[in-house]
Design an enzyme around this catalytic site. Structure first.
Site, PDB file in Angstrom:
ATOM      1  N   GLU A 115     -63.450 -47.788   9.100  1.00 14.45           N
ATOM      2  CA  GLU A 115     -62.480 -46.699   9.300  1.00 14.45           C
ATOM      3  C   GLU A 115     -62.039 -46.606  10.763  1.00 14.45           C
ATOM      4  O   GLU A 115     -60.849 -46.503  11.064  1.00 14.45           O
ATOM      5  CB  GLU A 115     -63.097 -45.351   8.894  1.00 14.45           C
ATOM      6  CG  GLU A 115     -63.458 -45.227   7.415  1.00 14.45           C
ATOM      7  CD  GLU A 115     -62.249 -45.227   6.481  1.00 14.45           C
ATOM      8  OE1 GLU A 115     -61.094 -45.159   6.970  1.00 14.45           O
ATOM      9  OE2 GLU A 115     -62.456 -45.317   5.261  1.00 14.45           O
ATOM     10  N   ASN A 164     -58.317 -47.556  12.274  1.00 12.91           N
ATOM     11  CA  ASN A 164     -57.518 -46.574  13.012  1.00 12.91           C
ATOM     12  C   ASN A 164     -57.036 -47.132  14.349  1.00 12.91           C
ATOM     13  O   ASN A 164     -55.893 -46.912  14.746  1.00 12.91           O
ATOM     14  CB  ASN A 164     -58.321 -45.296  13.252  1.00 12.91           C
ATOM     15  CG  ASN A 164     -58.363 -44.418  12.011  1.00 12.91           C
ATOM     16  OD1 ASN A 164     -57.676 -44.688  11.028  1.00 12.91           O
ATOM     17  ND2 ASN A 164     -59.170 -43.364  12.060  1.00 12.91           N
ATOM     18  N   ARG A 217     -51.248 -44.083   3.619  1.00 16.20           N
ATOM     19  CA  ARG A 217     -52.529 -43.726   4.221  1.00 16.20           C
ATOM     20  C   ARG A 217     -52.999 -42.450   3.525  1.00 16.20           C
ATOM     21  O   ARG A 217     -52.193 -41.580   3.194  1.00 16.20           O
ATOM     22  CB  ARG A 217     -52.388 -43.448   5.725  1.00 16.20           C
ATOM     23  CG  ARG A 217     -51.803 -44.572   6.564  1.00 16.20           C
ATOM     24  CD  ARG A 217     -52.607 -45.831   6.531  1.00 16.20           C
ATOM     25  NE  ARG A 217     -54.030 -45.613   6.793  1.00 16.20           N
ATOM     26  CZ  ARG A 217     -54.981 -46.459   6.441  1.00 16.20           C
ATOM     27  NH1 ARG A 217     -54.688 -47.552   5.786  1.00 16.20           N
ATOM     28  NH2 ARG A 217     -56.235 -46.208   6.736  1.00 16.20           N
TER      29      ARG A 217
HETATM   30  N1  ADP Z   1     -57.666 -44.586  17.399  1.00 20.44           N
HETATM   31  C1  ADP Z   1     -56.614 -43.755  17.141  1.00 20.44           C
HETATM   32  N2  ADP Z   1     -55.541 -43.735  17.976  1.00 20.44           N
HETATM   33  C2  ADP Z   1     -54.492 -42.922  17.731  1.00 20.44           C
HETATM   34  N3  ADP Z   1     -54.409 -42.083  16.656  1.00 20.44           N
HETATM   35  C3  ADP Z   1     -55.448 -42.051  15.801  1.00 20.44           C
HETATM   36  C4  ADP Z   1     -56.607 -42.884  15.991  1.00 20.44           C
HETATM   37  N4  ADP Z   1     -57.475 -42.628  14.980  1.00 20.44           N
HETATM   38  C5  ADP Z   1     -56.893 -41.694  14.213  1.00 20.44           C
HETATM   39  N5  ADP Z   1     -55.675 -41.331  14.680  1.00 20.44           N
HETATM   40  C6  ADP Z   1     -54.782 -40.283  14.126  1.00 20.44           C
HETATM   41  O1  ADP Z   1     -55.550 -39.469  13.254  1.00 20.44           O
HETATM   42  C7  ADP Z   1     -54.973 -39.446  11.944  1.00 20.44           C
HETATM   43  C8  ADP Z   1     -56.037 -39.317  10.882  1.00 20.44           C
HETATM   44  O2  ADP Z   1     -56.864 -40.483  10.809  1.00 20.44           O
HETATM   45  P1  ADP Z   1     -57.597 -40.825   9.439  1.00 20.44           P
HETATM   46  O3  ADP Z   1     -58.389 -39.644   9.022  1.00 20.44           O
HETATM   47  O4  ADP Z   1     -58.328 -42.102   9.625  1.00 20.44           O
HETATM   48  O5  ADP Z   1     -56.386 -40.999   8.390  1.00 20.44           O
HETATM   49  P2  ADP Z   1     -55.349 -42.202   8.169  1.00 20.44           P
HETATM   50  O6  ADP Z   1     -55.836 -43.408   8.924  1.00 20.44           O
HETATM   51  O7  ADP Z   1     -55.343 -42.418   6.705  1.00 20.44           O
HETATM   52  O8  ADP Z   1     -54.038 -41.711   8.703  1.00 20.44           O
HETATM   53  C9  ADP Z   1     -54.138 -40.703  11.867  1.00 20.44           C
HETATM   54  O9  ADP Z   1     -53.086 -40.608  10.934  1.00 20.44           O
HETATM   55  C10 ADP Z   1     -53.628 -40.849  13.316  1.00 20.44           C
HETATM   56  O10 ADP Z   1     -52.507 -40.012  13.520  1.00 20.44           O
HETATM   57 MG    MG Z   2     -57.778 -44.057   9.050  1.00 22.59          MG
END
Ligand code: ADP
Ligand code: MG
Lengths: 115, 149
Positions: B48, B52, B106
């Site tokens: 995960e 990301n 997503r």
């Molecule tokens: N490493 C990262 N850098 C920038 N934005 C991030 C990062 N990790 C997460 N995000 C932000 O947090 C949101 C939620 O992440 P997550 O719960 O993994 O859902 P998803 O990946 O399905 O969108 C993402 O849609 C993104 O906007």
């Molecule tokens: Mg994610």
């Protein structure tokens, strides 16, 4: 890394998803499943996950997306063969509330065809 | 907690590396003699955080994802670090179902999965600089100290 094997039984597509379903392979799965579902005579889909070794939250989107597609044609999506790890992902994401989980293929086919 | 072993890994933000990254961390954690379930939990959480970094942090320009793994007596600390675009509002990003990329199917469940499968999680991020996700997993019956080789 990901293998998709399918056959049909009446208006139900039975799909075995083997390997690992993450963000990288989710795109492959989505494309394969959507091209199979282009056949509009198919109404329902049953996914066999007994050879799916890994799944993370990228896989959730794949199943929700196909669920929506099938709902548009009044069809259903069922699943069987989930190991404990995959069951946990389904439960925290709420997938188990929209996609029925069964113990085996026979039960899935019976369950899906019930009105 | 006393750190007994450490590893560092750096790789390009390509989706092919998601499987590579989680397998490496799982192999490192294996020194603690975890159960299959604990290994699956760690693999999922790493997958995960790495995903990301690849799709959110470096969506415009590719870069390097760094992983630092540290073992202590009864568990593992995993840090997943990117120097990508950063998160504006970490609290909002961590809400279940929140995603900034719904068009890519997503689910917005990545952080929820990390929180559920690991024992502790901390997210530090700053816009334009990057994000560091630190996760801790306690390994219940880690007994490698009793089995010297
Ligand atoms: N490493 C990262 N850098 C920038 N934005 C991030 C990062 N990790 C997460 N995000 C932000 O947090 C949101 C939620 O992440 P997550 O719960 O993994 O859902 P998803 O990946 O399905 O969108 C993402 O849609 C993104 O906007
Ligand atoms: Mg994610």
């Amino acid at each position: 890394m990901l293998d998709i094997i399918s056959h049909r039984q009446g208006d139900t597509l039975i799909v075995s998803i083997k390997g690992e379903l993450d963000h990288h392979t989710a795109e492959i799965a989505r494309d394969r499943l959507d091209s199979l579902l282009e056949d509009k005579s198919l109404k329902n889909m049953v996914v066999d996950l007994s050879h799916l070794k890994f799944m993370d939250s990228s896989g959730i989107g794949v199943f929700i997306g196909r669920y929506k597609k099938l709902s548009e044609r009044m069809g259903k999506l069922g699943a069987y063969g989930l190991n404990n790890h995959i069951r946990k992902i389904w439960e925290i994401s709420g997938l188990h509330r929209i996609i029925d989980i069964y113990d085996n293929l026979e039960e899935s086919l019976n369950g899906i065809q019930e009105v | 907690m006393k750190i007994t072993n450490e590893m560092r890994l750096e790789f390009l933000s390509k989706s092919q590396n998601e499987a590579f990254a989680r397998v490496v961390v799982a192999a490192f954690a294996a020194q603690l003699d975890p159960t299959l379930e604990e290994i699956a939990d760690i693999k999922t959480a790493v997958s995960e955080a790495v995903t990301n970094a690849i799709i959110h942090a470096y969506d415009q320009n590719p870069g390097y994802v760094e992983i630092i793994g540290q073992l202590f007596d009864n568990g593992i600390i995993v840090q997943v670090i990117d120097r990508g675009k950063g998160i504006k509002d970490v609290k909002e990003a961590m809400q279940p179902l929140y995603t900034s990329k719904p068009e890519l199917e997503r689910s917005g469940m990545g952080f929820t999965v990390m929180e559920t499968f690991m024992d502790e999680i901390e997210v530090i991020s700053s816009l334009g600089e990057g994000t560091k996700v630190t996760m801790v997993k306690y390994i219940k019956n880690s007994n490698r100290t009793e089995k010297p080789r």
